[in-house]
Design an enzyme around this catalytic site. Structure first.
Site, PDB file in Angstrom:
ATOM      1  N   CYS A 157       1.014  -1.253  -0.016  1.00 52.58           N
ATOM      2  CA  CYS A 157      -0.005  -0.067  -0.014  1.00 52.58           C
ATOM      3  C   CYS A 157       0.783   1.190   0.121  1.00 52.58           C
ATOM      4  O   CYS A 157       1.506   1.658  -0.976  1.00 52.58           O
ATOM      5  CB  CYS A 157      -0.845  -0.025   1.238  1.00 52.58           C
ATOM      6  SG  CYS A 157      -2.452   1.086   1.018  1.00 52.58           S
ATOM      7  N   HIS A 188      -3.554  -5.919   1.200  1.00 56.85           N
ATOM      8  CA  HIS A 188      -2.697  -6.148   2.488  1.00 56.85           C
ATOM      9  C   HIS A 188      -2.732  -7.507   2.679  1.00 56.85           C
ATOM     10  O   HIS A 188      -3.590  -7.996   3.474  1.00 56.85           O
ATOM     11  CB  HIS A 188      -3.637  -5.314   3.623  1.00 56.85           C
ATOM     12  CG  HIS A 188      -3.414  -3.705   3.414  1.00 56.85           C
ATOM     13  ND1 HIS A 188      -2.515  -3.032   3.943  1.00 56.85           N
ATOM     14  CD2 HIS A 188      -3.940  -3.088   2.461  1.00 56.85           C
ATOM     15  CE1 HIS A 188      -2.508  -1.897   3.629  1.00 56.85           C
ATOM     16  NE2 HIS A 188      -3.394  -1.617   2.953  1.00 56.85           N
ATOM     17  N   GLU A 247      -0.682  -8.909   5.155  1.00 56.54           N
ATOM     18  CA  GLU A 247      -0.467  -8.525   6.687  1.00 56.54           C
ATOM     19  C   GLU A 247      -1.959  -8.846   7.315  1.00 56.54           C
ATOM     20  O   GLU A 247      -2.008  -9.043   8.525  1.00 56.54           O
ATOM     21  CB  GLU A 247       0.199  -7.492   7.137  1.00 56.54           C
ATOM     22  CG  GLU A 247      -0.206  -6.348   7.360  1.00 56.54           C
ATOM     23  CD  GLU A 247      -0.596  -5.551   5.842  1.00 56.54           C
ATOM     24  OE1 GLU A 247      -0.560  -6.139   5.116  1.00 56.54           O
ATOM     25  OE2 GLU A 247      -0.728  -4.132   5.977  1.00 56.54           O
TER      26      GLU A 247
END
Lengths: 240, 81
Positions: A86, A203, A205
Site C-alpha cells: 500500500c 494487504h 498482513e
C-alpha cells in the site's frame, strides 16, 4: 528468516505486519525506525501501509528521502528482498525502485473492501508458494491505488512477467467491474526487473488468520520464506 | 527570487478530480466548461544571483521532488524576470 518492518511517522500497518510475521508465522521480525541507516541484518524489508509524513505533496514522496530509504536502496541494489504494501508500494514507486506510479482512485472514494487478485507469475520469491492463476482474497484500503505507467513500459513489464497480481472477479477474470480503483490493466502488484523488489496495494498482513476473515496473505509471506530457504540450500550445496 | 510552480496531471493520465469538478460546474449551469484538470500550485523563495540561476534550480527541484514525471507535468515562472 529475519524481517525488518520500517516505521515512518504516519505508518499504520507496521504493528500488523510485525504480528503477522512474528506471532502468526514465528519469524524473527523487528521494527526499523525511519531515521536509522542500518537494516540490522534483515533478510527481507517490509514497507508497511499508512500515511507516511502525512502523504504530503504526493503519497510516498517525502518518505523516500528518509535515512532508512538510502539503506533500502543500497540493499535492493545488492539483490536484497524488499516488499512494499500500500503506502509502501507508493514509496517504492516514488523512490524509483519500482516502475510506474499510484494515483487517485477512479471513483475518488477511499475504498475499504475484500477483493480477489490472481497470481500472474508464480516463479518469483514473492509468489512461489502460490500457483500461477491462483486467486487470493485480500483486503484493500486506499484512496490512491490506481496504478499507472506508460503503455510501452507496461507492455515490457508484462512480457518480462513483472505484473505479479491482477484484480479479478470471483471467476478469476480481470473485468473492469472487478477493478476496484481503475488501475491500468487491473494491476494490483508489480515487481522490478530483477524480481527482488515487490509492491502491492492489497494487504497480505491483514489476511493471516481465519479470525480476520481469511489467511490468503500467508501465501505471499510464505513464498519469501520458501525462496530464502531454497537459496540457502543452494549456497550450502555449492559450498560443499 | 519568487518562483511559482504549477504541477498538473499529464494529458494522457485520467484525472478523476478534474472530471468531478467539471461535472459539478456543469450542474451549476456552466455548460461551456470542458477539459478541467486539477493540479497543485507551489510558491518558493529561491536565493539566486540571476533569474536564469533561479530557473535552473527550480527545474531541478521539480525533477527531483515537486513533480512526479511519470504522472505529472510542471511549469514555473520566476517573478520579476
Amino acid at each position: 528468516m529475519k524481517w525488518g518492518v520500517v516505521r515512518f511517522p504516519g505508518s499504520l500497518d507496521d504493528a500488523d505486519a510485525l504480528w503477522a510475521l512474528g506471532e502468526v508465522m514465528g519469524q524473527e521480525a523487528f521494527a526499523l525506525w525511519h531515521k536509522e541507516e542500518s537494516l540490522k541484518g534483515a533478510e527481507c524489508v517490509v514497507l508497511p501501509g499508512g500515511f507516511s509524513y502525512g502523504d504530503y505533496l504526493r503519497c510516498g514522496a517525502i518518505a523516500r528521502f528518509s535515512p532508512i530509504m538510502r539503506a533500502i536502496a543500497r540493499f535492493a541494489a545488492e539483490g536484497g528482498l524488499v516488499v512494499g504494501i500500500c503506502n509502501g508500494f507508493q514509496i517504492l514507486c516514488e523512490a524509483h525502485l519500482l516502475p510506474g506510479a499510484l494515483t487517485r482512485n477512479r471513483s475518488l472514494s477511499f475504498i475499504c473492501e475484500r477483493v480477489s487478485v490472481r497470481v500472474e507469475n508464480a516463479a518469483t520469491p514473492f509468489t512461489c508458494a502460490a500457483r500461477k492463476g491462483e486467486v487470493l482474497r485480500l483486503p484493500i484500503k486506499h484512496g490512491e491505488g490506481r496504478y499507472v505507467a506508460a503503455e510501452g513500459e507496461l507492455d515490457a513489464m508484462e512480457r518480462r512477467g513483472q505484473v505479479l497480481l491482477r484484480y479479478v472477479d470471483e471467476r478469476g477474470e480481470a473485468t473492469e467491474a472487478a477493478n476496484p480503483n481503475g488501475s491500468m490493466r487491473s494491476v494490483a502488484g508489480v515487481a522490478n526487473e530483477r524480481f527482488n523488489v515487490f509492491g502491492l496495494m492489497p494487504h497480505p498482513e491483514h489476511a493471516v488468520e481465519r479470525a480476520l476473515g481469511g489467511a490468503d496473505g500467508l501465501k505471499l509471506f510464505e513464498s519469501l520464506v520458501l525462496s530464502r530457504s531454497s537459496s540457502q540450500l543452494r549456497e550450502e550445496s555449492a559450498a560443499r | 527570487m519568487l518562483v511559482k510552480v504549477f504541477v498538473t496531471p499529464r494529458r494522457e493520465i485520467l484525472d478523476p478530480q478534474g472530471r468531478a469538478v467539471e461535472q459539478s460546474l456543469r450542474s451549476l449551469g456552466f455548460d461551456n466548461v470542458s477539459g478541467v484538470r486539477v493540479g497543485r500550485y507551489i510558491t518558493l523563495d529561491v536565493r539566486a544571483s540571476s533569474p536564469d540561476e533561479a530557473r535552473a534550480e527550480a527545474r531541478r527541484m521539480c525533477e527531483q521532488l515537486l513533480a512526479n514525471p511519470v504522472i505529472e507535468d510542471y511549469r514555473f515562472e520566476v517573478e520579476g524576470s
